[in-house]
Scaffold this active site. Structure first.
Site, PDB file in Angstrom:
ATOM      1  N   SER A 148     -81.300 -21.234 -30.930  1.00  0.00           N
ATOM      2  CA  SER A 148     -82.631 -20.873 -31.431  1.00  0.00           C
ATOM      3  C   SER A 148     -83.623 -20.878 -30.274  1.00  0.00           C
ATOM      4  O   SER A 148     -83.371 -21.508 -29.240  1.00  0.00           O
ATOM      5  CB  SER A 148     -83.060 -21.912 -32.480  1.00  0.00           C
ATOM      6  OG  SER A 148     -84.449 -21.858 -32.696  1.00  0.00           O
ATOM      7  N   TYR A 161     -85.003 -30.029 -36.028  1.00  0.00           N
ATOM      8  CA  TYR A 161     -84.364 -28.728 -35.797  1.00  0.00           C
ATOM      9  C   TYR A 161     -84.295 -28.438 -34.305  1.00  0.00           C
ATOM     10  O   TYR A 161     -83.259 -28.041 -33.774  1.00  0.00           O
ATOM     11  CB  TYR A 161     -85.186 -27.653 -36.518  1.00  0.00           C
ATOM     12  CG  TYR A 161     -84.639 -26.247 -36.414  1.00  0.00           C
ATOM     13  CD1 TYR A 161     -83.625 -25.822 -37.265  1.00  0.00           C
ATOM     14  CD2 TYR A 161     -85.148 -25.341 -35.490  1.00  0.00           C
ATOM     15  CE1 TYR A 161     -83.125 -24.529 -37.183  1.00  0.00           C
ATOM     16  CE2 TYR A 161     -84.655 -24.050 -35.400  1.00  0.00           C
ATOM     17  CZ  TYR A 161     -83.652 -23.642 -36.251  1.00  0.00           C
ATOM     18  OH  TYR A 161     -83.158 -22.369 -36.169  1.00  0.00           O
TER      19      TYR A 161
END
Ligand code: NDP
Length: 255
Positions: A148, A161
């Protein structure tokens, strides 16, 4: 298959975690179009069935197995089931992931653990299972981890995250070194902002305009746009590519 034969995945068996929606679905369908047999592993059986139907329509062998990747004892049996039904796994795509929007001061330990277990620990555990099998069979293989933009920079919005995805990139590099002598390539794909159930709420947030302005391409990507990079990293075309991070982000990372 039409196209360069280095990208042909006929005879290969691929596993895509979280393959029943969003980016995972886009990748699963892409690998199937390139000729691979595909197993999708995710929790929602209705969504599993729907994508299984789409895979079968492409004329490849496919299975959908209900799996929660946070249930450690169920990982090996799921991989064994794939092997029984499709054959030994050549390509593992670690795509399943969740985000919980809670800052570091408010996030509770259980949420932190759930994000790390889903996004990072399962990547390690499934890669270990697949890697051991590939080494034992001397077959070579491909492990593709979905990273990501938050693998690179911090976020006050999703610290768990961000920590998990930073870990994914470091794990990718570490396993790439260890497995290179076995002709197993381990790479990450770093998607920019892609429309999916995970990002749908962003449309209503001020963040949406910031993203559009910052992204040179001026738009979000579609899940299907991850398929090309996944086919490349799953195929012979990438046999000398390992430990790398392939950006599919409309240029978001370069601003
Ligand atoms: P979605 O929420 O649309 O899809 C997530 C997928 O993961 C679903 O198929 C879901 O299936 C599966 N999943 C979640 N938890 C589990 C679990 N415990 N066990 C098994 N499967 C699970 O999100 P995206 O498609 O956007 O995300 C896919 C990956 O891409 C994630 O790793 C995400 O972090 C990453 N990513 C996404 C970006 C984006 O902009 N969309 C950007 C960068 C990275 P089910 O619920 O049925 O289990």
């Amino acid at each position: 298959m039409a196209g360069h034969k280095a990208f042909d995945l006929s005879g290969r068996v691929a596993v895509v975690t979280g393959g029943n929606g969003g980016i995972g679905r886009g990748i699963a369908l892409g690998l199937a179009e390139a000729g691979a047999s595909v197993a999708i592993l995710a929790r929602n059986e209705e969504k599993n069935r729907a994508v299984l139907g789409e895979l079968e329509k492409l004329g490849v062998k496919a299975v959908a197995i209900r799996l929660d990747v946070t249930r450690r004892s169920e990982l090996a049996p799921a991989m064994e089931e794939v092997e029984r039904r499709l054959g030994p796994v050549d390509i593992l795509v670690n795509n399943a992931g969740i985000a919980i929007m809670k800052g570091a001061l408010e996030v509770d330990a259980a949420s932190w653990d759930r994000v790390l277990e889903t996004n990072l620990n399962s990547v390690f555990l499934l890669s270990q299972i697949a890697g051991r099998s590939m080494v034992k069979r001397r077959s070579g293989g491909k492990i593709i981890n979905i990273a990501s933009e938050y693998s690179r920079f911090g976020s006050p919005m999703v610290p768990a995250y961000s920590a998990s995805k930073g870990g994914v990139v470091q794990l990718t590099k570490s396993m790439a070194i260890e497995l290179a002598p076995h002709n197993i390539q381990v790479n990450a794909i770093l998607p920019g902002w892609i429309w999916s159930e995970m990002t749908a709420p962003v449309k209503e947030m001020p963040l949406y305009n910031e993203i559009i302005q910052r992204t040179p391409a001026g738009r979000f990507g579609e899940p299907e746009e991850l398929a090309g990079a996944a086919i490349f990293l799953a195929s012979k075309a990438s046999d000398f590519v390992t430990g790398s991070t392939v950006y599919v982000d409309g240029g978001y990372a370069i601003r």
